[in-house]
Motif scaffolding. Structure first.
Motif, PDB file in Angstrom:
ATOM      1  N   VAL A   3       0.826  -1.204   0.000  1.00  0.00           N
ATOM      2  CA  VAL A   3       0.000   0.000   0.000  1.00  0.00           C
ATOM      3  C   VAL A   3       0.866   1.262   0.000  1.00  0.00           C
ATOM      4  O   VAL A   3       0.580   2.218  -0.718  1.00  0.00           O
ATOM      5  CB  VAL A   3      -0.948  -0.008   1.222  1.00  0.00           C
ATOM      6  CG1 VAL A   3      -1.663   1.314   1.368  1.00  0.00           C
ATOM      7  CG2 VAL A   3      -1.933  -1.140   1.107  1.00  0.00           C
ATOM      8  N   ARG A   4       1.911   1.265   0.786  1.00  0.00           N
ATOM      9  CA  ARG A   4       2.788   2.445   0.858  1.00  0.00           C
ATOM     10  C   ARG A   4       3.407   2.744  -0.505  1.00  0.00           C
ATOM     11  O   ARG A   4       3.412   3.895  -0.953  1.00  0.00           O
ATOM     12  CB  ARG A   4       3.902   2.220   1.880  1.00  0.00           C
ATOM     13  CG  ARG A   4       3.440   2.093   3.298  1.00  0.00           C
ATOM     14  CD  ARG A   4       4.612   1.687   4.201  1.00  0.00           C
ATOM     15  NE  ARG A   4       4.168   1.250   5.498  1.00  0.00           N
ATOM     16  CZ  ARG A   4       4.041   2.044   6.544  1.00  0.00           C
ATOM     17  NH1 ARG A   4       4.285   3.321   6.432  1.00  0.00           N
ATOM     18  NH2 ARG A   4       3.639   1.552   7.699  1.00  0.00           N
ATOM     19  N   ASP A   5       3.936   1.728  -1.149  1.00  0.00           N
ATOM     20  CA  ASP A   5       4.559   1.927  -2.461  1.00  0.00           C
ATOM     21  C   ASP A   5       3.539   2.393  -3.501  1.00  0.00           C
ATOM     22  O   ASP A   5       3.839   3.252  -4.321  1.00  0.00           O
ATOM     23  CB  ASP A   5       5.231   0.635  -2.942  1.00  0.00           C
ATOM     24  CG  ASP A   5       6.446   0.271  -2.104  1.00  0.00           C
ATOM     25  OD1 ASP A   5       7.022   1.160  -1.447  1.00  0.00           O
ATOM     26  OD2 ASP A   5       6.810  -0.924  -2.105  1.00  0.00           O
ATOM     27  N   ARG A   6       2.334   1.819  -3.451  1.00  0.00           N
ATOM     28  CA  ARG A   6       1.281   2.239  -4.385  1.00  0.00           C
ATOM     29  C   ARG A   6       0.933   3.711  -4.203  1.00  0.00           C
ATOM     30  O   ARG A   6       0.755   4.447  -5.170  1.00  0.00           O
ATOM     31  CB  ARG A   6       0.014   1.399  -4.181  1.00  0.00           C
ATOM     32  CG  ARG A   6       0.079   0.029  -4.813  1.00  0.00           C
ATOM     33  CD  ARG A   6      -1.222  -0.761  -4.657  1.00  0.00           C
ATOM     34  NE  ARG A   6      -2.410   0.016  -4.875  1.00  0.00           N
ATOM     35  CZ  ARG A   6      -3.484  -0.019  -4.063  1.00  0.00           C
ATOM     36  NH1 ARG A   6      -3.499  -0.786  -2.997  1.00  0.00           N
ATOM     37  NH2 ARG A   6      -4.545   0.708  -4.337  1.00  0.00           N
ATOM     38  N   LEU A   7       0.824   4.134  -2.946  1.00  0.00           N
ATOM     39  CA  LEU A   7       0.485   5.526  -2.669  1.00  0.00           C
ATOM     40  C   LEU A   7       1.601   6.470  -3.116  1.00  0.00           C
ATOM     41  O   LEU A   7       1.350   7.475  -3.778  1.00  0.00           O
ATOM     42  CB  LEU A   7       0.188   5.724  -1.182  1.00  0.00           C
ATOM     43  CG  LEU A   7      -0.264   7.128  -0.811  1.00  0.00           C
ATOM     44  CD1 LEU A   7      -1.653   7.411  -1.364  1.00  0.00           C
ATOM     45  CD2 LEU A   7      -0.248   7.310   0.696  1.00  0.00           C
ATOM     46  N   ILE A   8       2.831   6.140  -2.783  1.00  0.00           N
ATOM     47  CA  ILE A   8       3.970   6.981  -3.182  1.00  0.00           C
ATOM     48  C   ILE A   8       4.061   7.055  -4.701  1.00  0.00           C
ATOM     49  O   ILE A   8       4.252   8.143  -5.269  1.00  0.00           O
ATOM     50  CB  ILE A   8       5.277   6.455  -2.558  1.00  0.00           C
ATOM     51  CG1 ILE A   8       5.251   6.675  -1.040  1.00  0.00           C
ATOM     52  CG2 ILE A   8       6.494   7.142  -3.179  1.00  0.00           C
ATOM     53  CD1 ILE A   8       6.354   5.963  -0.286  1.00  0.00           C
ATOM     54  N   ASP A   9       3.917   5.927  -5.375  1.00  0.00           N
ATOM     55  CA  ASP A   9       3.955   5.918  -6.847  1.00  0.00           C
ATOM     56  C   ASP A   9       2.836   6.770  -7.445  1.00  0.00           C
ATOM     57  O   ASP A   9       3.027   7.432  -8.457  1.00  0.00           O
ATOM     58  CB  ASP A   9       3.848   4.486  -7.388  1.00  0.00           C
ATOM     59  CG  ASP A   9       5.126   3.695  -7.221  1.00  0.00           C
ATOM     60  OD1 ASP A   9       6.169   4.279  -6.840  1.00  0.00           O
ATOM     61  OD2 ASP A   9       5.090   2.473  -7.456  1.00  0.00           O
ATOM     62  N   ALA A  10       1.674   6.753  -6.804  1.00  0.00           N
ATOM     63  CA  ALA A  10       0.538   7.517  -7.312  1.00  0.00           C
ATOM     64  C   ALA A  10       0.738   9.021  -7.125  1.00  0.00           C
ATOM     65  O   ALA A  10       0.394   9.809  -8.009  1.00  0.00           O
ATOM     66  CB  ALA A  10      -0.746   7.077  -6.619  1.00  0.00           C
TER      67      ALA A  10
END
Length: 116
Positions: A3-10
């Motif tokens: 979830v953290r990586d998805r949010l940062i990437d977004a």
């Protein structure tokens, strides 16, 4: 991808640094504008045979800026970027006022992940 990586990437394409809330070191100078996030909770849901089938993660996203004009523009960019990455807005957001030299604005999001 978690979830953290998805949010940062977004949120990174918006053009401001995205970091975990509280991860800036005390002597480190803060950028003029930056975004932080904090995972509020991750309750399980939709059980089958005593096993959770889903996890609902609630995330708080906070924009900090010395430029008040960005408070009227960047939250909409955050909303659209997060929505495109599969996050659901959990609140319309609210002002946090000044924290030092930066003005804060926050919004909550939810994302659901299958555990199976």
């Amino acid at each position: 991808m978690n979830v953290r990586d998805r949010l940062i990437d977004a949120l990174s394409p918006i053009g401001y640094e995205v970091k975990l809330q509280g991860s800036y070191a005390e002597p480190e100078p803060l950028p003029e504008t930056f975004i932080t996030y904090f995972i509020l909770d991750s309750p399980d849901g939709s059980y089958y045979d005593d096993q959770p089938q889903l996890t609902h993660t609630r995330i708080q996203v906070i924009l900090y800026s010395k430029k008040m004009s960005l408070i009227n523009v960047v939250p909409d960019l955050i909303f659209h970027a997060a929505r495109a990455a599969g996050f659901i807005r959990d609140s319309r957001g609210r002002d946090l006022g000044y924290e030092g030299e930066h003005y804060g604005w926050m919004m909550n999001f939810i994302t659901t992940e299958r555990n199976s």
